[in-house]
Design a protein around this motif. Structure first.
Motif, PDB file in Angstrom:
ATOM      1  N   ASN A   9       8.692  54.878  26.705  1.00 28.95           N
ATOM      2  CA  ASN A   9       9.165  53.901  25.714  1.00 28.95           C
ATOM      3  C   ASN A   9      10.122  54.476  24.685  1.00 28.95           C
ATOM      4  O   ASN A   9      10.782  53.732  23.979  1.00 28.95           O
ATOM      5  CB  ASN A   9       7.975  53.267  24.997  1.00 28.95           C
ATOM      6  N   ARG A  10      10.165  55.792  24.562  1.00 32.85           N
ATOM      7  CA  ARG A  10      11.039  56.393  23.548  1.00 32.85           C
ATOM      8  C   ARG A  10      12.506  56.203  23.916  1.00 32.85           C
ATOM      9  O   ARG A  10      12.946  56.640  24.950  1.00 32.85           O
ATOM     10  CB  ARG A  10      10.741  57.901  23.406  1.00 32.85           C
ATOM     11  N   ARG A  11      13.222  55.519  23.101  1.00 28.30           N
ATOM     12  CA  ARG A  11      14.656  55.321  23.294  1.00 28.30           C
ATOM     13  C   ARG A  11      15.356  55.563  21.962  1.00 28.30           C
ATOM     14  O   ARG A  11      14.743  55.441  20.906  1.00 28.30           O
ATOM     15  CB  ARG A  11      14.956  53.878  23.758  1.00 28.30           C
ATOM     16  N   SER A  12      16.650  55.896  22.023  1.00 36.03           N
ATOM     17  CA  SER A  12      17.395  56.083  20.779  1.00 36.03           C
ATOM     18  C   SER A  12      17.699  54.722  20.177  1.00 36.03           C
ATOM     19  O   SER A  12      18.383  53.905  20.799  1.00 36.03           O
ATOM     20  CB  SER A  12      18.696  56.835  21.056  1.00 36.03           C
ATOM     21  N   ILE A  13      17.181  54.498  18.999  1.00 41.42           N
ATOM     22  CA  ILE A  13      17.391  53.224  18.298  1.00 41.42           C
ATOM     23  C   ILE A  13      18.352  53.494  17.144  1.00 41.42           C
ATOM     24  O   ILE A  13      18.100  54.349  16.293  1.00 41.42           O
ATOM     25  CB  ILE A  13      16.039  52.648  17.800  1.00 41.42           C
ATOM     26  N   ARG A  14      19.443  52.750  17.155  1.00 40.28           N
ATOM     27  CA  ARG A  14      20.518  53.006  16.180  1.00 40.28           C
ATOM     28  C   ARG A  14      20.735  51.854  15.208  1.00 40.28           C
ATOM     29  O   ARG A  14      21.583  51.940  14.330  1.00 40.28           O
ATOM     30  CB  ARG A  14      21.818  53.316  16.926  1.00 40.28           C
ATOM     31  N   LYS A  15      19.988  50.762  15.411  1.00 41.52           N
ATOM     32  CA  LYS A  15      20.112  49.610  14.492  1.00 41.52           C
ATOM     33  C   LYS A  15      18.761  49.352  13.861  1.00 41.52           C
ATOM     34  O   LYS A  15      17.739  49.295  14.568  1.00 41.52           O
ATOM     35  CB  LYS A  15      20.576  48.366  15.266  1.00 41.52           C
ATOM     36  N   ALA A  62      29.463  62.990   7.860  1.00 41.60           N
ATOM     37  CA  ALA A  62      29.557  64.447   8.005  1.00 41.60           C
ATOM     38  C   ALA A  62      30.187  64.868   9.324  1.00 41.60           C
ATOM     39  O   ALA A  62      30.656  65.979   9.473  1.00 41.60           O
ATOM     40  CB  ALA A  62      28.178  65.081   7.855  1.00 41.60           C
ATOM     41  N   LYS A  63      30.169  63.970  10.313  1.00 42.82           N
ATOM     42  CA  LYS A  63      30.898  64.255  11.553  1.00 42.82           C
ATOM     43  C   LYS A  63      31.606  62.995  12.018  1.00 42.82           C
ATOM     44  O   LYS A  63      31.259  61.884  11.584  1.00 42.82           O
ATOM     45  CB  LYS A  63      29.985  64.827  12.625  1.00 42.82           C
ATOM     46  N   GLN A  64      32.593  63.211  12.895  1.00 37.64           N
ATOM     47  CA  GLN A  64      33.481  62.097  13.242  1.00 37.64           C
ATOM     48  C   GLN A  64      32.808  61.022  14.093  1.00 37.64           C
ATOM     49  O   GLN A  64      32.967  59.833  13.824  1.00 37.64           O
ATOM     50  CB  GLN A  64      34.711  62.642  13.984  1.00 37.64           C
ATOM     51  N   HIS A  65      32.080  61.434  15.123  1.00 39.24           N
ATOM     52  CA  HIS A  65      31.497  60.454  16.052  1.00 39.24           C
ATOM     53  C   HIS A  65      29.977  60.549  16.073  1.00 39.24           C
ATOM     54  O   HIS A  65      29.422  61.645  16.047  1.00 39.24           O
ATOM     55  CB  HIS A  65      32.007  60.687  17.476  1.00 39.24           C
ATOM     56  N   GLY A  66      29.327  59.389  16.145  1.00 35.81           N
ATOM     57  CA  GLY A  66      27.892  59.377  16.429  1.00 35.81           C
ATOM     58  C   GLY A  66      26.972  59.583  15.244  1.00 35.81           C
ATOM     59  O   GLY A  66      25.780  59.791  15.438  1.00 35.81           O
ATOM     60  N   ALA A  67      27.503  59.532  14.021  1.00 40.16           N
ATOM     61  CA  ALA A  67      26.624  59.700  12.848  1.00 40.16           C
ATOM     62  C   ALA A  67      26.607  58.459  11.968  1.00 40.16           C
ATOM     63  O   ALA A  67      25.798  58.360  11.044  1.00 40.16           O
ATOM     64  CB  ALA A  67      27.049  60.916  12.027  1.00 40.16           C
ATOM     65  N   SER A 111      14.187  55.473  16.027  1.00 41.53           N
ATOM     66  CA  SER A 111      14.705  56.785  15.622  1.00 41.53           C
ATOM     67  C   SER A 111      15.861  57.195  16.513  1.00 41.53           C
ATOM     68  O   SER A 111      15.965  56.740  17.659  1.00 41.53           O
ATOM     69  CB  SER A 111      13.597  57.847  15.690  1.00 41.53           C
ATOM     70  N   CYS A 112      16.714  58.032  15.956  1.00 44.86           N
ATOM     71  CA  CYS A 112      17.819  58.579  16.747  1.00 44.86           C
ATOM     72  C   CYS A 112      18.162  59.968  16.236  1.00 44.86           C
ATOM     73  O   CYS A 112      18.322  60.180  15.038  1.00 44.86           O
ATOM     74  CB  CYS A 112      19.043  57.667  16.701  1.00 44.86           C
ATOM     75  N   TRP A 113      18.253  60.885  17.152  1.00 42.89           N
ATOM     76  CA  TRP A 113      18.628  62.279  16.868  1.00 42.89           C
ATOM     77  C   TRP A 113      20.137  62.324  16.667  1.00 42.89           C
ATOM     78  O   TRP A 113      20.896  61.838  17.505  1.00 42.89           O
ATOM     79  CB  TRP A 113      18.224  63.106  18.080  1.00 42.89           C
ATOM     80  N   VAL A 114      20.590  62.901  15.598  1.00 44.11           N
ATOM     81  CA  VAL A 114      22.035  63.055  15.369  1.00 44.11           C
ATOM     82  C   VAL A 114      22.377  64.541  15.299  1.00 44.11           C
ATOM     83  O   VAL A 114      21.870  65.275  14.456  1.00 44.11           O
ATOM     84  CB  VAL A 114      22.490  62.329  14.078  1.00 44.11           C
ATOM     85  N   GLN A 115      23.209  64.942  16.239  1.00 48.93           N
ATOM     86  CA  GLN A 115      23.638  66.343  16.337  1.00 48.93           C
ATOM     87  C   GLN A 115      24.653  66.656  15.241  1.00 48.93           C
ATOM     88  O   GLN A 115      25.569  65.883  15.011  1.00 48.93           O
ATOM     89  CB  GLN A 115      24.292  66.537  17.715  1.00 48.93           C
ATOM     90  N   MET A 116      24.512  67.785  14.567  1.00 47.49           N
ATOM     91  CA  MET A 116      25.503  68.191  13.571  1.00 47.49           C
ATOM     92  C   MET A 116      26.068  69.572  13.896  1.00 47.49           C
ATOM     93  O   MET A 116      27.244  69.841  13.653  1.00 47.49           O
ATOM     94  CB  MET A 116      24.889  68.211  12.168  1.00 47.49           C
TER      95      MET A 116
HETATM   96  C1  LIG Z   1      20.446  67.151  21.087  1.00 49.82           C
HETATM   97  C2  LIG Z   1      20.750  65.684  20.948  1.00 49.82           C
HETATM   98  C3  LIG Z   1      21.808  65.280  20.176  1.00 49.82           C
HETATM   99  C4  LIG Z   1      22.101  63.920  20.022  1.00 49.82           C
HETATM  100  N1  LIG Z   1      23.102  63.554  19.182  1.00 49.82           N
HETATM  101  C5  LIG Z   1      23.342  62.250  18.982  1.00 49.82           C
HETATM  102  C6  LIG Z   1      24.305  61.851  18.016  1.00 49.82           C
HETATM  103  O1  LIG Z   1      24.937  62.675  17.360  1.00 49.82           O
HETATM  104  N2  LIG Z   1      24.496  60.522  17.821  1.00 49.82           N
HETATM  105  C7  LIG Z   1      23.808  59.569  18.520  1.00 49.82           C
HETATM  106  O2  LIG Z   1      24.038  58.387  18.301  1.00 49.82           O
HETATM  107  N3  LIG Z   1      22.866  59.925  19.448  1.00 49.82           N
HETATM  108  C8  LIG Z   1      22.615  61.233  19.672  1.00 49.82           C
HETATM  109  N4  LIG Z   1      21.633  61.611  20.554  1.00 49.82           N
HETATM  110  C9  LIG Z   1      20.898  60.597  21.323  1.00 49.82           C
HETATM  111  C10 LIG Z   1      21.360  60.582  22.790  1.00 49.82           C
HETATM  112  O3  LIG Z   1      22.635  59.987  22.858  1.00 49.82           O
HETATM  113  C11 LIG Z   1      20.329  59.828  23.629  1.00 49.82           C
HETATM  114  O4  LIG Z   1      19.102  60.513  23.581  1.00 49.82           O
HETATM  115  C12 LIG Z   1      20.748  59.681  25.091  1.00 49.82           C
HETATM  116  O5  LIG Z   1      21.906  58.894  25.210  1.00 49.82           O
HETATM  117  C13 LIG Z   1      19.636  59.059  25.944  1.00 49.82           C
HETATM  118  O6  LIG Z   1      19.226  57.811  25.417  1.00 49.82           O
HETATM  119  P1  LIG Z   1      17.723  57.566  24.959  1.00 49.82           P
HETATM  120  O7  LIG Z   1      17.432  58.478  23.803  1.00 49.82           O
HETATM  121  O8  LIG Z   1      17.655  56.122  24.590  1.00 49.82           O
HETATM  122  O9  LIG Z   1      16.838  57.912  26.113  1.00 49.82           O
HETATM  123  C14 LIG Z   1      21.319  62.956  20.705  1.00 49.82           C
HETATM  124  C15 LIG Z   1      20.238  63.372  21.474  1.00 49.82           C
HETATM  125  C16 LIG Z   1      19.942  64.711  21.588  1.00 49.82           C
HETATM  126  C17 LIG Z   1      18.735  65.128  22.390  1.00 49.82           C
END
Ligand SMILES: Cc1cc2nc3c(=O)[nH]c(=O)nc-3n(C[C@H](O)[C@H](O)[C@H](O)COP(=O)(O)O)c2cc1C
Length: 171
Positions: A9-15, A62-67, A111-116
């Motif tokens: 069930n764990r997925r990256s939630i961004r909203k 702090a970064k261009q894409h994905g934050a 939750s969503c992991w954001v790489q820096m």
């Molecule tokens: C090390 C790592 C860095 C990530 N960095 C970003 C990020 O900077 N921005 C973002 O929106 N998602 C980021 N993610 C989320 C991934 O995009 C996401 O885990 C992947 O697309 C799979 O989708 P899921 O988490 O729904 O399974 C990161 C995930 C990991 C593990």
């Protein structure tokens, strides 16, 4: 839910909704990070909880894409590590981030992991340095990643166990 169900069930939630993540849930998420194993038991990580809107806004740039999603989250956990304390600081911090990510999901928190680390902002400046500056930290405290948290405003399908990439497994 057992662990495999939580993982499915764990997925990256961004909203996220306007609703705050309760202090109790936040505490449990942090607990999960603190329970994570570390090389030689050094625990090189430091978890910084950010709720201040202005600071979240700054971190989102702090970064261009994905934050950008950080600007809309309720709280972010910025994971730093003392790179002098352990040579496994990246691994240790990544495990803690993954534990917190899973715990968030199990509690119904998006939750969503954001790489820096190793990323750049729109002016080609180093994202990790930007985060250090915003948070008032410096070497040996290195930025590993930020976990954005909020009550989910989007739904994603869980993973199907019979669609896993077993070709990645070699016996
Ligand atoms: C090390 C790592 C860095 C990530 N960095 C970003 C990020 O900077 N921005 C973002 O929106 N998602 C980021 N993610 C989320 C991934 O995009 C996401 O885990 C992947 O697309 C799979 O989708 P899921 O988490 O729904 O399974 C990161 C995930 C990991 C593990």
């Amino acid at each position: 839910m057992n662990l495999i169900e939580i993982m499915r069930n764990r997925r990256s939630i961004r909203k996220y909704t306007e609703e705050a993540v309760s202090e109790e849930k936040l505490q449990q998420i942090l607990q999960a990070g603190l329970l994570a194993p570390t090389s030689r038991g050094k625990r090189p990580w430091e978890f910084y909880v950010v709720k201040d809107k202005e600071m979240l806004e700054k971190l989102s740039k702090a970064k261009q894409h994905g934050a950008a999603l950080i600007a809309g989250c309720d709280a972010a956990i910025a994971v730093f590590a003392d790179s002098d304390l352990s040579d496994a600081w990246i691994e240790d911090s990544s495990i803690a981030l993954a534990y917190m990510d899973l715990m968030a999901s199990s509690l119904g928190v998006g939750s969503c992991w954001v790489q820096m680390r190793m990323r750049k902002d729109e002016n080609d400046a180093d994202a990790e340095k930007n985060v250090q500056r915003i948070m008032g930290l410096q070497e040996p405290f290195r930025m590993v990643g930020i976990l954005a948290l909020g009550m989910p405003a989007e739904e994603k399908e869980p993973y199907e166990l019979d669609e896993l990439k077993w070709e990645k497994v070699h016996r």
